[in-house]
Design an enzyme around this catalytic site. Structure first.
Site, PDB file in Angstrom:
ATOM      1  N   HIS A  37      12.334   3.804   5.091  1.00  0.00           N
ATOM      2  CA  HIS A  37      12.552   2.355   5.236  1.00  0.00           C
ATOM      3  C   HIS A  37      13.955   2.078   5.775  1.00  0.00           C
ATOM      4  O   HIS A  37      14.144   1.216   6.626  1.00  0.00           O
ATOM      5  CB  HIS A  37      12.431   1.647   3.888  1.00  0.00           C
ATOM      6  CG  HIS A  37      11.103   1.761   3.228  1.00  0.00           C
ATOM      7  ND1 HIS A  37      10.891   2.518   2.102  1.00  0.00           N
ATOM      8  CD2 HIS A  37       9.894   1.202   3.533  1.00  0.00           C
ATOM      9  CE1 HIS A  37       9.635   2.421   1.729  1.00  0.00           C
ATOM     10  NE2 HIS A  37       9.000   1.642   2.576  1.00  0.00           N
ATOM     11  N   GLN A  61      -4.489  -5.028  -0.660  1.00  0.00           N
ATOM     12  CA  GLN A  61      -4.675  -3.789   0.099  1.00  0.00           C
ATOM     13  C   GLN A  61      -4.921  -2.589  -0.828  1.00  0.00           C
ATOM     14  O   GLN A  61      -5.002  -1.459  -0.364  1.00  0.00           O
ATOM     15  CB  GLN A  61      -3.512  -3.537   1.051  1.00  0.00           C
ATOM     16  CG  GLN A  61      -2.192  -3.142   0.422  1.00  0.00           C
ATOM     17  CD  GLN A  61      -1.083  -3.049   1.455  1.00  0.00           C
ATOM     18  OE1 GLN A  61      -0.580  -4.045   1.954  1.00  0.00           O
ATOM     19  NE2 GLN A  61      -0.686  -1.832   1.799  1.00  0.00           N
ATOM     20  N   SER A 185       7.689   9.172   1.344  1.00  0.00           N
ATOM     21  CA  SER A 185       6.716   8.179   0.906  1.00  0.00           C
ATOM     22  C   SER A 185       7.082   7.722  -0.499  1.00  0.00           C
ATOM     23  O   SER A 185       7.534   8.533  -1.317  1.00  0.00           O
ATOM     24  CB  SER A 185       5.317   8.803   0.887  1.00  0.00           C
ATOM     25  OG  SER A 185       4.442   8.028   0.106  1.00  0.00           O
ATOM     26  N   SER A 186       6.851   6.447  -0.758  1.00  0.00           N
ATOM     27  CA  SER A 186       7.107   5.945  -2.120  1.00  0.00           C
ATOM     28  C   SER A 186       6.195   6.651  -3.117  1.00  0.00           C
ATOM     29  O   SER A 186       6.515   6.748  -4.301  1.00  0.00           O
ATOM     30  CB  SER A 186       6.871   4.444  -2.182  1.00  0.00           C
ATOM     31  OG  SER A 186       7.599   3.814  -1.158  1.00  0.00           O
TER      32      SER A 186
HETATM   33  O1  PAF Z   1       3.373  -0.087   4.950  1.00  0.00           O
HETATM   34  C1  PAF Z   1       3.505  -0.842   3.980  1.00  0.00           C
HETATM   35  O2  PAF Z   1       4.408  -0.719   3.171  1.00  0.00           O
HETATM   36  C2  PAF Z   1       2.504  -1.973   3.771  1.00  0.00           C
HETATM   37  O3  PAF Z   1       1.225  -1.585   4.129  1.00  0.00           O
HETATM   38  C3  PAF Z   1       2.906  -3.272   4.493  1.00  0.00           C
HETATM   39  C4  PAF Z   1       2.948  -3.102   5.999  1.00  0.00           C
HETATM   40  C5  PAF Z   1       4.278  -3.727   3.997  1.00  0.00           C
HETATM   41  C6  PAF Z   1       1.894  -4.369   4.170  1.00  0.00           C
HETATM   42  O4  PAF Z   1       1.806  -4.611   2.808  1.00  0.00           O
END
Ligand code: PAF
Length: 282
Positions: A37, A61, A185-186
């Site tokens: 990030h 999601q 990755s988290s």
């Molecule tokens: O990649 C992510 O962290 C998520 O899928 C996103 C793009 C922030 C949407 O919630």
């Protein structure tokens, strides 16, 4: 740095910046920020006057039985990291700010959302495209940055932006790995020491196949066999934990039998409680 949870307030603030002709860069995230990030934030910082990061663990999601509740939420640590990177604004909405009572509207990119991870995580990409469209409408950035770790997600969002004539540039950013090769990755937080060691098999298999392609191998069946061989060479990873191994066209994710030009190799596997994805573009 401002931390704002109200979408209208964010919208009005950004409109103010736009009137002053400021370039706005945006990084949508679900928090638990890592170097991956931060690389997007740094790029946005270089390229824009204003940098906005959203932190929102998007409930729609996550499927039933997935890790929505367990997903790491570390607001203070994330805020400190953003401050250090000179982020101007964190958009930190609550679920009811994004999906108020009676919410009914969703957006879906057909076909691309139903293959690969979409086959195993029903409704996942519909949740992603819906929230990303909403975030883009609230923030109105000039450029939004997405990491290629989530390669399928990037292809789907790019398609949505093109298909819906959205006025935003979508910038893909390289996947960032730990020094030993593990894709950041988290969800790596879910791995214990043994599982983390086993997780290195993902990048190892991708690097091996990259070499095979560079040495002239074009047959997807041979390349996939090598990925399986390496993934199954450890102690923990069994065939039933492999969701997919795909060798695909990098533009439309169509499965390739023979590689002629570029390709992307994508993997999704389960190690313990962590569903790990990785990919390499060749
Ligand atoms: O990649 C992510 O962290 C998520 O899928 C996103 C793009 C922030 C949407 O919630």
């Amino acid at each position: 740095m401002e931390i704002i949870s109200n979408p209208e307030k964010v919208f009005r603030k950004i409109q103010g910046y736009k009137l002053k002709r400021k370039q706005v860069g945006f990084i949508p995230t679900m928090g638990a920020l890592h170097e991956g990030h931060l690389s997007l934030i740094r790029k946005a910082r270089k390229e824009n006057d204003i940098v906005v990061v959203s932190i929102f663990v998007n409930p729609i999601q996550f499927g039933q039985g997935e890790d929505y509740n367990a997903y790491p939420r570390v607001k203070n640590a994330d805020s400190a990291k953003c401050k250090k990177e000179k982020v101007d604004m964190i958009f930190y909405p609550k679920a009811r700010d994004i999906y108020p009572d009676g919410y009914l509207t969703y957006v879906e990119v057909e076909r691309l959302s139903n293959c690969l991870c979409g086959r195993y995580r029903e409704g996942h990409f519909k949740g992603v495209t819906t929230v990303v469209l909403k975030l883009l409408n609230i923030v109105h950035p000039d450029t939004a940055y997405f990491g290629l770790k989530d390669y399928q997600q990037f292809i789907i969002i790019r398609k949505m932006v093109r298909d819906l004539n959205l006025n935003v540039k979508i910038k893909p950013m390289p996947l960032i790995r730990e020094t030993d090769g593990l894709a950041m990755s988290s969800r790596n937080k879910y791995l214990d020491n043994d599982q983390r060691k086993e997780a290195l098999l993902l990048s190892r298999s991708l690097f091996s196949v990259k070499k095979m392609i560079q040495n002239g191998e074009k047959r997807a069946v041979k390349l996939k066999k090598e990925v399986y061989r390496i993934l199954l060479s450890g102690r923990l990873l069994k065939k039933r934990y492999i969701d997919y191994i795909s060798i695909a066209d990098p533009d439309n994710l169509d499965d390739l039998k023979i590689i002629h030009g570029h390709c992307v190799i994508l993997i999704a596997v389960w190690i313990g409680k962590a569903r790990l994805i990785d990919n390499i573009i060749i």
